[in-house]
Structure formats: structure tokens, C-alpha cells
Design a protein around this motif. Structure first.
Motif, mmCIF file in Angstrom:
data_model
loop_
_atom_site.group_PDB
_atom_site.id
_atom_site.type_symbol
_atom_site.label_atom_id
_atom_site.label_comp_id
_atom_site.label_asym_id
_atom_site.label_seq_id
_atom_site.Cartn_x
_atom_site.Cartn_y
_atom_site.Cartn_z
ATOM 1 N N TYR A 1 38.547 50.800 36.230
ATOM 2 C CA TYR A 1 38.583 51.439 37.402
ATOM 3 C C TYR A 1 37.219 50.916 38.367
ATOM 4 O O TYR A 1 36.836 51.728 39.062
ATOM 5 C CB TYR A 1 38.430 53.045 36.933
ATOM 6 N N VAL B 1 37.997 50.710 41.685
ATOM 7 C CA VAL B 1 38.128 52.101 42.585
ATOM 8 C C VAL B 1 36.843 52.654 42.928
ATOM 9 O O VAL B 1 36.439 53.003 44.056
ATOM 10 C CB VAL B 1 38.720 53.290 41.715
ATOM 11 N N LEU B 2 35.666 52.425 42.084
ATOM 12 C CA LEU B 2 34.299 52.979 42.335
ATOM 13 C C LEU B 2 33.646 52.011 43.161
ATOM 14 O O LEU B 2 33.193 52.456 44.130
ATOM 15 C CB LEU B 2 33.640 52.850 41.024
ATOM 16 N N LYS C 1 35.075 52.954 46.834
ATOM 17 C CA LYS C 1 34.366 54.108 47.257
ATOM 18 C C LYS C 1 33.148 54.013 47.735
ATOM 19 O O LYS C 1 32.520 54.574 48.844
ATOM 20 C CB LYS C 1 34.234 55.231 46.057
ATOM 21 N N THR D 1 25.612 56.762 40.965
ATOM 22 C CA THR D 1 24.709 56.398 39.926
ATOM 23 C C THR D 1 25.575 57.108 38.606
ATOM 24 O O THR D 1 25.478 56.263 37.709
ATOM 25 C CB THR D 1 23.426 57.140 39.836
ATOM 26 N N ALA E 1 28.647 57.332 37.848
ATOM 27 C CA ALA E 1 29.711 56.712 37.365
ATOM 28 C C ALA E 1 29.409 55.493 36.776
ATOM 29 O O ALA E 1 29.825 55.304 35.748
ATOM 30 C CB ALA E 1 30.597 56.588 38.661
ATOM 31 N N TYR E 2 28.362 54.911 37.292
ATOM 32 C CA TYR E 2 27.828 53.777 36.495
ATOM 33 C C TYR E 2 27.313 53.918 35.301
ATOM 34 O O TYR E 2 27.213 53.365 34.223
ATOM 35 C CB TYR E 2 27.008 52.991 37.384
#
Lengths: 447, 447
Positions: free
Chosen positions: B121, B124-125, B128, B140, B142-143
Motif C-alpha cells: 500500500y 497509495v500513501l 496521498k 508520519t 502511516a510510515y
């Protein structure tokens, strides 16, 4: 309703990730199949130990009577031991020596090798006993070493088992068998005392240590076995044989001053102790029956899960990903990551894997469920392994005391027991202290 | 001179026992080869984590500047992360998805699957972030989740490793990487504080927790890493970047009252923190270099031992067994068995396996040496796993506090730290207390 972006997400699911999920499940099945094989070895080993314990007892009477008594009984027990041995050998061969690649655990194989080499020499031991060229004590020692070697195989099997339920049963079995072995040793030392017509203080202490060791191992068994099996031990502890042995134990304790006794009581002691030990076999058998069922059940379960996963994965690829699902850990607020103070989302705990599988709405849900399942299993496994860790700790503490004070294993165990009583704590926590002190002494910079 | 009986003994050595000894050695080699594969995965994972940490930092500046700054740098970091990702993917495929039978550990595979799905994914990130449809904080988070997932792979690899030396290096690596990740999170939170032109009490507490977490993980690293690597950390701790960051940390602590500051310091903070984090990469690299060498060395060693064993076994079968050797555990007084009080024969400890191999005079000597070697390895391994057990304990204690008091992970960690300071004890021993109390509450009959 799914949006366009969400459809795009669904397309991003990489094929490799799906194959990895299945590979993980496949690896789980392999591990359980290996475990199931190990359980079959454990059962074969248990049968050899039981036969050798009977052979040891008969050999002692044969030797003590200078070859006049128990000639036939001894032959019968030897025949049984040979049967049990040949079953063990053929199972070992078919499970470990036929494949090209050996996937078994090196520690288990090493403990098997050592025990097997002892079994190789049983004909020599039997010949010596037949020819009366060994004392009853020497013969007992040889049989005890072999039984200890075989018990190590069971201990290793428990230690390397990766399933919580099976580990618990193996821990229960090992401790029960160890307790039974100490009961056999108590019978042997008691018989020696009665035969010599008196008990001295040292012999009484030995018997006392063996009785306490039985209590210790049976209590670990009670903690880890299923209710059905612990009920059987309760029944045994309340049986006439148990009452009789307790009376004889009290009698012996009063003879520590060396008062003479009639040697005929030796036979009474041997009979009573034997009745108690024979009754223990029934408990061993229900334990191992449970073991086989559990192992089979676990393998079937994992295989069904695998099919479930395959079905679910193919259904996901044909469908849209439902709205509201986090889709991936990147956007899953319940997953750990950045340290902050408003992420109070405790990880969900699953009650049963199959139950929740039907609730998986996306591939990520399935993944998360599987990861949670493995995490839960690992945690349960660690709890089940506590008894094993404690057993190892006690062994290490004994070794440290033996080397430091040049004392025997028996004396080291007795000191640990005494210290635990004095400090009103448990044997494992005293053992932990001894090991920690020794470690600090060995590497002061790490203290 | 060998007697007739001893020749007879030598003939009794069963062929199956010899094959079992070789099978045990073979299984050991297989385990080490698997471990060596896992180490290669660990290194690939480490490179992905490092690239993602750089990409995360660049993405934050890009987002905070509304897409005006760090456009090129971000692209470069994304390209690096993609390279690292493709190396990881191809290694994973070739190591785990090519064989028919999957011998890898299910826990390791499960953690890989979860991380891999996160990596799926990343596009996708990134989309965005490029479209500025995410805040710097959301990006941050999400990472950070993905990095946490990847760190779990390293932790599992350390947890399942069965060699003491390699386990120690993996424990050192995991803790170093976890410390480095907290340094990255400290950089991110600090940047947010400076950008908002003031620090409140909660933000200061968060930074304080992250600093203490770094200290904790780096101190575990120091305990488990080789001298060469710990010297590198000492050097880093004494570098200008470390001094600068400490000054900025003190400055922030004095701003907890909310005093305003110039937003330009944000860049100074980011640069200084980045210099410090970049310097950490060198230490990571020497750790993983050491890892590969150790793994290769271990496999070669075991293969040589195997050849040695084969040579020795064939030589034994042609020779007489020397007088004075115990031949088998049945007649070996140093082996445990009957509980008595005059068996003060501590088990011999071997200083090195190869050294003693030449001294093996009989097949039994060889067996005994091998069993002792495995026992020693197991003991060393347990000592090396202490840090892993402590890490799990802290994690479990955090989870218990989070669920019981409905607090965040951050707050739970802070409470454990506070309690440890109050009771003047270590974090793991406080965690142990919390877990024990929770266990007793859950099953009072076992207490």
C-alpha cells in the motif's frame, strides 16, 4: 458503496503477499506434523521406560536372591522391554532416517542418540545380571541412567514443542514420569534398607528427598494436566496402596536410629510400592492417549484453516473491499507505530480463530486475524513453558552448587529445598537466586 | 589391552545409533542454513526501514511546506526505498516461495506477510502525500506503523534464532534499530513543536518518553553488541551532533510552559537530529556485516564437524574400544540416574568442541561430547534470549495497563518507567510484577 479509490486499493494487493500468507499457514501445518511425529516417539519412549522400570525391579530381586527368585518374571519383563524397544526403533527409523532432508530438531535427535546408544548396551547389562556379576545396586544404577536418558528425550520434546496445548500435556507427562521414576527409586532404596535389616540416617534422608521430589513433580503434573488426569492421581493418592506406603514410610522414618527390623518386611514394602507404581501406568496411558488426539486434532484444524484461507483469498480478489475497513496496517489506527498519547486502541483479542474467520471482510482483516492468532499462541506457549524453564533453573542451580561445594546432586537438591523452606519461598525462585549470583560472579561488568 | 568382553561391546554399537548421530548433526546444519537465510532477510528489511525513515522525514517537510520544499529529495528517497523494497521482495521469493515444503518459521512468515501487505500500500500513501491530501502527522503515523511492522520481523527473527552468537547480534540489531526509530519519532515530534512555535507539557512528556526509550534500547544494544560496535555508539554519543541535540533537548524542556519560539529553529532541530540519525546507519551496517559473517562461519563450522564425525565414526568401527572408557551411559558414573549421595561427579564442561573431538576415544565419547555441546549451546542461547523475554514482558505489561486503565501505550510505558524509578528497580522487573498480578487475577486457583 465502494469508491473508485478503494477499488484501486484492492488491485494493489500483491500476489506475493497472498502466497506468503499461505506459506505461513503451510509452515504452521509442517510444524504441527513434526510435533505429531515427536508425540509418537514420546509414547514409544514412555513404553520403553515403563518396561525397563519393571525389568529393573525384577532384576534386583533376582540379584538379591543370587539368581534363585524371579527368574521367569525377569524373562517376561525382558521380553516386554525388547518388544517396546523394537517398536521405538522402527518408529525412529521411519520418522527420522528415511527423508533426505532432516527437519527434526537437533536437540531432540541428540537426546535420542544418547539414549539409543544406552539401549544398544542393554544386552551387555542383561548378560551381567544373568551371570550375577553385578550387585543389585550397580544394576539399579545402570537402569536408572538409561531411564534418565529416556526421560531427557521426553523433556526435550516438551521443550521444543510449539503448541501451547501439546506443550502443557508434554510438561504434565514429563513430570508425571519423573515422579513415577522417583517412586521406583524409592522402592529400590527402601528394599535395600529392609534387606540390610536397618535404616541409617543417610538412607532415611535419601528416601525423604525422593518423596519430596515426587511431591514436586506430581504437583507440576497437577497444574498442567487436564482435569480427567488429575482426578486419576487424586484417586491414586487415596487408594489402599497409597495408604499402605505412607504407613511404611512413617515406620521407616522411626527407624532412622538404626533399630533392627525383620527382613521379611522387604517383600511387603516391595509389593506395596509396586502396586502403587503399577497404578501410575494407567495415568500415563490416559496422558499419552490425550496427546495423540490433540496432535491429530491440531493438524486437521490447521489444514481446515488453510482451505478456509485459500477460499477467502480467492473470494477477496473478485470482490470490492468493503468500506470502513482499514485495508492495510498503514491506515489501521489499532496498529502500533508513532508514540503518541491518544492511541488508546488495545489490540483486539480473538476468542477463537475459526469463529472470526467468517467475519473477515478484507484480505487485511484475514492477515490481522492470523497475526493475532499467532501472537496469542506464542503468549500461551510461553505460559506453558514456565514449568520447563523452572525445571532447567533447578537443574542449573544444582550443578552450580555441586561444582562449588563439591557435593552430590542429591545433596545439592536437598540444600535448595532447605533454603526454600527457610526463606518461605518456592524451589524455582531459590534456584533463580543461585543462578543469578553465579552469573554475576562470572561476569561482574554485566551485574 | 582390550579384553574379549570389550570387543563384544564394540560389536554391539548399532548402525542406527550412528546414523542418528549424523542425522542430529545434519539437522543442526539445516537449522543454521535456515538461520543464515533469515539473516539475509533481516538485512534487506533493515535497508527498507532505513529508506522509509528518510522518505518519512522528506515527506513531512514536503507536506509542512505545502509541496514547495524537498520535492526532489523526496523523489530520491522514494527511489531508494523502491530499490530496497525490490531487493527484499526478490530475496523473500527466492528463500521462501520456491521450495515445495516450507521449513521456515510460521511466526517469521506471518510477521513478513503483515509487513509486506503494508508495503503493497506504499503507492497509495505516496499518492496521498503527493496530492497533499494527508497531514504531516497522518503521514508520519502511516510510515511509523509500517516501520513498526518491519521491526517486528527483526524481533521475530531474533526470537526464533537458535544460535547464541547470532541471537546476541540480532538482539543488538533489533534494539539499535528500535532506538534509531525512536530517534526518528523524536525528530518528527520536535519538528512539530518548533513549527507550532511552542511546546506544551504533553508534547514535552512525549519527547521525554522517546528519549528514555532510546536510552533503554541503546543500553540493551550495548550489552549485546560486540566491542567494535559499542565503541561506535560511544563515539556517536560524543559527536558534535549528539552535543547539539542535547542542547536543543534542554532548550525544549525549558519551554514546557508554552513560551513562544522562532519557527526557524525547526530547521536547525531537523538538521541536527538528521545528522545524528544518519550517523546511526554506520553502526547498523557494521552490525549486519557481522551477522552475515557469523552465519556463514557457523554453517561452515557445522559442516566441518559433520565431516569430522563421519571420519571418527568410521575409525571407531575398525578399532577396539580403549580400556577405561565408560563405553555407554549405562556404565558412566558421571551420568545422572539413581538419586544417591556419593555421586559427586559434576558433568564435564567442554571449552570448545573441535578441541575435544580429537580426544574422543570411543563412539560414546563422541556422543557425550555432542550432547554436552548442545547442552552448552542451549544454555548460552537462553542467556542471550533474556533481553527478548524482557522486551516481551514490557510489551505485555503495557497491554495490561492499557486495557485496565484505558490509557495509551505511551502513557502505559510512562507509568511503568515511573514505578521502576519509584521502587528503584528495573523496567523488566516492574513489568514482571504487573504480568504476575494480572495472571493471578485471571486464574486464582493457580496462584
Amino acid at each position: 458503496m465502494p469508491t473508485d479509490t478503494q477499488t484501486a486499493h484492492a488491485d494493489n494487493l500483491s500476489d506475493a503477499t497472498k502466497r506468503f500468507l499461505l506459506a505461513a499457514k503451510h509452515a504452521e501445518i509442517n510444524v504441527l506434523e513434526q510435533l505429531s511425529s515427536n508425540c509418537r516417539i514420546v509414547i514409544a519412549v514412555k513404553n520403553v521406560v515403563h518396561a525397563l522400570q519393571k525389568e529393573r525391579g525384577a532384576s534386583n530381586i533376582y540379584l538379591a536372591s543370587k539368581g534363585t527368585r524371579f527368574v521367569e518374571q525377569r524373562d517376561t519383563h525382558i521380553a516386554h522391554a525388547k518388544d517396546a524397544e523394537s517398536i521405538l526403533r522402527s518408529q525412529l527409523k521411519s520418522l527420522f532416517l528415511t527423508q533426505d532432508r532432516v527437519n527434526a530438531n537437533p536437540r531432540l535427535l541428540s537426546s535420542i542418540t544418547l539414549a539409543l546408544q544406552g539401549i544398544d548396551y542393554l544386552p551387555v547389562l542383561r548378560e551381567k545380571v544373568s551371570g550375577l556379576s553385578l550387585s543389585a545396586l550397580e544394576s539399579t544404577r545402570a537402569y536408572c541412567r538409561l531411564v534418565a536418558g529416556l526421560l531427557t528425550v521426553i523433556f526435550e520434546a516438551a521443550d521444543i514443542a510449539s503448541d501451547p496445548t501439546i506443550t502443557r500435556t508434554l510438561v504434565a507427562l514429563f513430570n508425571f514420569m519423573q515422579g513415577k521414576e522417583y517412586a521406583g527409586q524409592e522402592r529400590a532404596w527402601g528394599a535395600i534398607g529392609f534387606a540390610e535389616t536397618h535404616f541409617d540416617k543417610r538412607l532415611c534422608e535419601k528416601l525423604c528427598t525422593l518423596q519430596q521430589a515426587q511431591l514436586h513433580h506430581f504437583s507440576v503434573f497437577q497444574e498442567f494436566a487436564a482435569a480427567k488426569q488429575t482426578a486419576l492421581l487424586d484417586k491414586l493418592n487415596d487408594s489402599p496402596a497409597a495408604h499402605d506406603i505412607n504407613q511404611l514410610r512413617k515406620m521407616i522414618a522411626q527407624l532412622a536410629d538404626g533399630s533392627p527390623i525383620a527382613p521379611e518386611i522387604s517383600e511387603v514394602w516391595f509389593d506395596v510400592a509396586t502396586r502403587r507404581i503399577d497404578a501410575m501406568q494407567e495415568i500415563e496411558n490416559t496422558l499419552t492417549e490425550g496427546l495423540i488426539n490433540e496432535a491429530r486434532h491440531k493438524v486437521t484444524n490447521a489444514q481446515n484453516e488453510m482451505k478456509n484461507h485459500q477460499r477467502l483469498i480467492s473470494s477477496f480478489s473478485d470482490e470490492y473491499v468493503p468500506e470502513g475497513s482499514p485495508l492495510t496496517l498503514l491506515f489501521d489506527p489499532s496498529m502500533p507505530g508513532l508514540v503518541e498519547d491518544h492511541d488508546a486502541h488495545p489490540h483486539p483479542t480473538l476468542d477463537g480463530q475459526t469463529e472470526t474467520l467468517s467475519a473477515h471482510r478484507s484480505f487485511y482483516d484475514l492477515l490481522r486475524g492470523q497475526a493475532q492468532y499467532i501472537e496469542d499462541m506464542t503468549r500461551e506457549l510461553e505460559e506453558a513453558k514456565r514449568a520447563i524453564t523452572e525445571h532447567k533453573l533447578i537443574d542449573r542451580a544444582k550443578l552450580i552448587l555441586m561444582q562449588q561445594f563439591k557435593i552430590s546432586e542429591h545433596e545439592a537438591y536437598r540444600r535448595l529445598q532447605k533454603q526454600a523452606m527457610n526463606e518461605n519461598t518456592t524451589l524455582p525462585s531459590i534456584a533463580n537466586k543461585v543462578v543469578e549470583i553465579a552469573q554475576k560472579a562470572a561476569s561482574p561488568r554485566k551485574g
